[in-house]
Design a protein around this motif. Structure first.
Motif, PDB file in Angstrom:
ATOM      1  N   LYS A  88      -7.946  39.008 -24.251  1.00 41.87           N
ATOM      2  CA  LYS A  88      -6.912  39.026 -23.216  1.00 41.87           C
ATOM      3  C   LYS A  88      -6.893  40.410 -22.579  1.00 41.87           C
ATOM      4  N   ALA A  89      -7.478  40.499 -21.387  1.00 42.09           N
ATOM      5  CA  ALA A  89      -7.610  41.790 -20.712  1.00 42.09           C
ATOM      6  C   ALA A  89      -6.784  41.825 -19.441  1.00 42.09           C
ATOM      7  N   VAL A  90      -6.235  42.986 -19.155  1.00 42.63           N
ATOM      8  CA  VAL A  90      -5.496  43.235 -17.921  1.00 42.63           C
ATOM      9  C   VAL A  90      -6.091  44.487 -17.287  1.00 42.63           C
ATOM     10  N   ILE A  91      -6.269  44.460 -15.982  1.00 41.05           N
ATOM     11  CA  ILE A  91      -6.829  45.602 -15.260  1.00 41.05           C
ATOM     12  C   ILE A  91      -5.687  46.409 -14.646  1.00 41.05           C
ATOM     13  N   ALA A  92      -5.807  47.736 -14.652  1.00 43.86           N
ATOM     14  CA  ALA A  92      -4.791  48.609 -14.052  1.00 43.86           C
ATOM     15  C   ALA A  92      -5.490  49.582 -13.102  1.00 43.86           C
ATOM     16  N   LEU A  93      -5.193  49.445 -11.814  1.00 47.25           N
ATOM     17  CA  LEU A  93      -5.859  50.238 -10.782  1.00 47.25           C
ATOM     18  C   LEU A  93      -4.859  50.979  -9.912  1.00 47.25           C
ATOM     19  N   THR A 263      -8.504  37.151 -13.400  1.00 48.53           N
ATOM     20  CA  THR A 263      -8.025  38.097 -14.409  1.00 48.53           C
ATOM     21  C   THR A 263      -6.837  38.858 -13.824  1.00 48.53           C
ATOM     22  N   PRO A 264      -5.725  38.989 -14.552  1.00 42.07           N
ATOM     23  CA  PRO A 264      -4.564  39.705 -14.010  1.00 42.07           C
ATOM     24  C   PRO A 264      -4.869  41.186 -13.789  1.00 42.07           C
ATOM     25  N   ALA A 265      -4.365  41.707 -12.677  1.00 43.17           N
ATOM     26  CA  ALA A 265      -4.558  43.119 -12.335  1.00 43.17           C
ATOM     27  C   ALA A 265      -3.230  43.705 -11.880  1.00 43.17           C
ATOM     28  N   ILE A 266      -2.876  44.843 -12.470  1.00 42.42           N
ATOM     29  CA  ILE A 266      -1.665  45.561 -12.079  1.00 42.42           C
ATOM     30  C   ILE A 266      -2.104  46.777 -11.274  1.00 42.42           C
ATOM     31  N   ILE A 267      -1.666  46.832 -10.030  1.00 45.22           N
ATOM     32  CA  ILE A 267      -2.071  47.911  -9.118  1.00 45.22           C
ATOM     33  C   ILE A 267      -0.830  48.681  -8.704  1.00 45.22           C
ATOM     34  N   HIS A 268      -0.840  49.989  -8.971  1.00 41.65           N
ATOM     35  CA  HIS A 268       0.390  50.745  -8.716  1.00 41.65           C
ATOM     36  C   HIS A 268       0.103  52.235  -8.626  1.00 41.65           C
ATOM     37  N   THR A 285       0.040  51.293 -16.538  1.00 39.23           N
ATOM     38  CA  THR A 285      -0.892  51.327 -17.662  1.00 39.23           C
ATOM     39  C   THR A 285      -0.213  50.865 -18.947  1.00 39.23           C
ATOM     40  N   LYS A 286       0.990  51.354 -19.196  1.00 40.14           N
ATOM     41  CA  LYS A 286       1.693  50.973 -20.424  1.00 40.14           C
ATOM     42  C   LYS A 286       2.094  49.505 -20.398  1.00 40.14           C
ATOM     43  N   MET A 287       2.503  49.007 -19.219  1.00 42.30           N
ATOM     44  CA  MET A 287       2.876  47.612 -19.104  1.00 42.30           C
ATOM     45  C   MET A 287       1.657  46.712 -19.320  1.00 42.30           C
ATOM     46  N   ALA A 288       0.520  47.101 -18.751  1.00 47.66           N
ATOM     47  CA  ALA A 288      -0.709  46.329 -18.933  1.00 47.66           C
ATOM     48  C   ALA A 288      -1.121  46.295 -20.399  1.00 47.66           C
ATOM     49  N   ALA A 289      -0.939  47.423 -21.090  1.00 54.25           N
ATOM     50  CA  ALA A 289      -1.297  47.483 -22.506  1.00 54.25           C
ATOM     51  C   ALA A 289      -0.385  46.605 -23.359  1.00 54.25           C
ATOM     52  N   GLY A 292      -1.623  42.789 -22.629  1.00 59.23           N
ATOM     53  CA  GLY A 292      -2.978  42.373 -22.971  1.00 59.23           C
ATOM     54  C   GLY A 292      -3.483  43.017 -24.248  1.00 59.23           C
ATOM     55  N   ASP A 293      -4.584  42.472 -24.762  1.00 58.01           N
ATOM     56  CA  ASP A 293      -5.255  43.087 -25.910  1.00 58.01           C
ATOM     57  C   ASP A 293      -6.035  44.322 -25.478  1.00 58.01           C
ATOM     58  N   TYR A 294      -6.480  44.305 -24.213  1.00 59.54           N
ATOM     59  CA  TYR A 294      -7.209  45.435 -23.625  1.00 59.54           C
ATOM     60  C   TYR A 294      -6.676  45.679 -22.225  1.00 59.54           C
ATOM     61  N   VAL A 295      -6.514  46.940 -21.870  1.00 58.72           N
ATOM     62  CA  VAL A 295      -6.247  47.298 -20.487  1.00 58.72           C
ATOM     63  C   VAL A 295      -7.406  48.178 -20.031  1.00 58.72           C
ATOM     64  N   VAL A 296      -8.024  47.772 -18.927  1.00 60.70           N
ATOM     65  CA  VAL A 296      -9.121  48.550 -18.346  1.00 60.70           C
ATOM     66  C   VAL A 296      -8.571  49.257 -17.120  1.00 60.70           C
ATOM     67  N   THR A 297      -8.537  50.582 -17.172  1.00 63.50           N
ATOM     68  CA  THR A 297      -7.988  51.365 -16.080  1.00 63.50           C
ATOM     69  C   THR A 297      -9.035  52.367 -15.614  1.00 63.50           C
ATOM     70  N   GLU A 298      -8.756  53.061 -14.514  1.00 59.79           N
ATOM     71  CA  GLU A 298      -9.728  54.017 -13.991  1.00 59.79           C
ATOM     72  C   GLU A 298      -9.013  55.278 -13.526  1.00 59.79           C
ATOM     73  N   ALA A 299      -9.791  56.329 -13.389  1.00 62.27           N
ATOM     74  CA  ALA A 299      -9.286  57.590 -12.849  1.00 62.27           C
ATOM     75  C   ALA A 299     -10.266  58.057 -11.786  1.00 62.27           C
ATOM     76  N   GLY A 300      -9.771  58.623 -10.715  1.00 63.44           N
ATOM     77  CA  GLY A 300     -10.586  58.886  -9.539  1.00 63.44           C
ATOM     78  C   GLY A 300     -11.741  59.843  -9.748  1.00 63.44           C
ATOM     79  N   PHE A 301     -12.823  59.584  -9.036  1.00 60.67           N
ATOM     80  CA  PHE A 301     -14.017  60.419  -8.991  1.00 60.67           C
ATOM     81  C   PHE A 301     -14.614  60.611 -10.388  1.00 60.67           C
TER      82      PHE A 301
END
Length: 556
Positions: A88-93, A263-268, A285-289, A292-301
């Motif tokens: 169960k994964a949630v994406i956070a962008l 796949t659910p994605a939280i963008i904020h 990020t905390k809400m996605a975690a 879901g069992d995994y939250v995949v997030t990113e940081a710029g550059f």
């Protein structure tokens, strides 16, 4: 292969209520913004407080080049791949800014078959969060000028107002302006300027605030300028923190959308990583975690910017640590770092690839310093040859780094299954607690030196006379125990964008230093980096259009 916008329009999106139901959310947990977007409510945040968190996966990359790295695409593809493995994964962008969307990049919703949708809405006005930040920022500018016009009870020195106006576009003509012209009834004349909205301290405050009350308290602490006797003036002294919070109350709620594979994605939130801290909101990020069992997030550059700030700033503010990191690299970009001209990238060149791998090596060393397990994701392009792929894979194996060839742009989640399995293994590893680059008790100069030497590989740091004076001022004001947010070019490990690869024996020049007390860090401007970008000769907007039926074209 079809263009991104065409693939997005062909997507079989589920109604947002179905995405919410898949996360076991009740109707009071979210607010619909049309058929395919929603705001996650404050009630949900409170409901999730006691729930355990899933594993946090951070996606970063090498230093970006015009050849492209596809970090957001890999982030989305990895989330889809994890769900294909029944995780169960949630994406956070982050939310895209109109500046780069209309300027150079053309959008930030992923690409190919690894996109978040509805991509045209996400890339344009979305749910209005950035507009709300722009309005709050510029309302504060109006309040400041009105305070001075109406008698200046706080004794604000118009020459030392540090608060700038903002607009969410690239507009170099607004970098330096004069306001208040036209006589006594038009206000007090003074120099001002514009930044891009995502560089506003209010954006950073929104992204680092834990809840609405924390948001208000952070807004109250923001320094807008100084009095004639050099004392800082805060929003709280002006009395407008309540009004600013009101303007941001809906923007403070994370946004729920979905990927092409539902796949659910939280963008904020959407601060840039070269002039701000480059991460989506702590709340998202905390809400996605929690969901879901995994939250995949990113940081710029690259890892020298977004990842460093995620690990040194955001984790401190959010009280969490990532369980694994994905470092995205492309063969095309590594060949550019190895000295190949963009026009020649389609030609096989393993020698240049290995020369450019030095850049990847530095980012690997950076993540190792933080003591977090990582996996290298080779984001495949059609021009990559077997020899090049084999060469880079063998080099990664020789370096003892887990590596995966990723095809999520072409195949969606199916193209990231191997990466997902290796990320799961990395996240399951027992590892040491997160090792910060610096301690908060270090002096301002020590913190900047440690970032420059350990993260960039610099030989040292030079401070302009202005920056040295500002450091003394920050010390005298008691701001010296805050983290540092470095503003630096994204294209190089150094502060010179022309120095690709892994430059050596270079010096980082800090020309300016200013406090973002609401955000909770000090910003150090290096090299020629600017807080208001300009447009390129041929902006992406030239390709954009909408037909008589409302169908968007040219957005990618």
């Amino acid at each position: 292969m079809n263009k991104d916008i065409d693939i997005a329009f062909e997507a079989q999106m589920k109604p947002i209520k179905d995405i919410a139901a898949g996360l076991n959310l009740s109707e009071e947990d979210w607010e619909p913004y049309g058929h395919y977007k929603a705001k996650l409510s404050d009630k949900l945040e409170q409901k999730l407080e006691g729930r355990s968190s899933g594993k946090i996966i951070l996606t970063t990359s090498i230093n970006p080049t015009p050849a492209g790295e596809g970090k957001s695409t890999v982030t989305v593809g990895l989330g889809q791949a994890l769900n294909k493995l029944n995780k169960k994964a949630v994406i956070a962008l982050r939310e895209p800014s109109l500046g780069p969307t209309m300027g150079l990049k053309g959008g930030a919703a992923g690409g190919g078959y690894s996109q978040v949708v509805p991509m045209e809405e996400i890339n344009l006005h979305f749910t209005g969060d950035i507009h709300a930040i722009t309005s709050a920022n510029n309302a504060l500018s109006a309040f400041i000028d009105n305070h001075i016009h109406q008698g200046n009870e706080l004794n604000i020195d118009p020459r030392r107002i540090s608060w700038k106006r903002v607009v969410d576009l690239n507009d170099r003509a607004l970098r330096e302006v004069v306001v208040g012209l036209g006589g006594p009834v038009k206000g007090v004349p003074r120099e001002d300027g514009f930044m891009i909205s995502v560089a506003s301290e209010i954006m950073a405050v929104l992204c680092l605030a834990s809840d609405l009350q924390d948001l208000k308290e952070r807004l109250a602490r923001m320094v807008i300028g100084y009095t004639y006797d050099r004392k800082p003036v805060t929003v709280q002294e002006l009395g407008y923190e309540g009004a600013l919070t009101l303007l941001l109350k809906d923007a403070a709620k994370p946004n729920l959308v979905q990927t092409l594979e539902n796949t659910p994605a939280i963008i904020h939130g959407g601060p840039f990583a070269n002039i701000a801290h480059g991460c989506n909101s702590v709340k998202a990020t905390k809400m996605a975690a929690k969901l879901g069992d995994y939250v995949v997030t990113e940081a710029g550059f690259g890892a020298d910017l977004g990842a460093e700030k995620f690990l040194d700033i955001k984790t401190r503010a959010g009280g969490f640590e990532p369980d694994a990191v994905v470092i995205v690299a492309t063969i095309r970009a590594l060949k550019m770092h190895g000295g190949v001209d963009k026009k020649e990238l389609q030609n096989e060149n393993t020698a240049a690839l290995m020369e450019g791998a030095a850049n990847l090596k530095k980012h690997m060393e950076t993540i190792e310093q933080f003591q977090v397990p990582y996996v290298i994701a080779i984001n495949e392009f059609p021009t990559d040859t077997k020899a090049e792929i084999d060469t880079l894979t063998a080099w990664c194996n020789q370096e003892g780094a887990p590596v995966s060839l990723v095809q999520v742009h072409e195949k969606g989640g199916s193209g990231g299954l191997d990466l997902a399995e290796k990320v799961i293994a990395a996240a399951d590893q027992k590892h040491q607690p997160l090792a910060y680059t610096y301690e908060l008790e270090d002096s301002i100069e020590q913190k900047i030196e440690k970032i420059a030497r350990r993260i960039y590989g610099a030989a040292g740091v030079e401070f302009s006379s202005k920056a040295e004076k500002q450091m003394r001022q920050m010390n005298n004001l008691g701001f010296n125990n805050l983290p540092i947010c470095m503003a630096k070019t994204q294209y190089s490990l150094s502060d010179d964008p022309s120095k690709l690869g892994r430059p050596e024996d270079f010096t980082i020049t800090v020309r300016d230093l200013y406090p973002s007390i609401g955000a909770g860090f000090l910003v150090a401007l290096t090299g020629d980096v600017m807080t208001m970008p300009g447009l390129p000769k041929n902006p992406a907007a030239l390709q954009m259009d909408v037909d008589a039926s409302g169908v968007v074209k040219g957005l990618f």
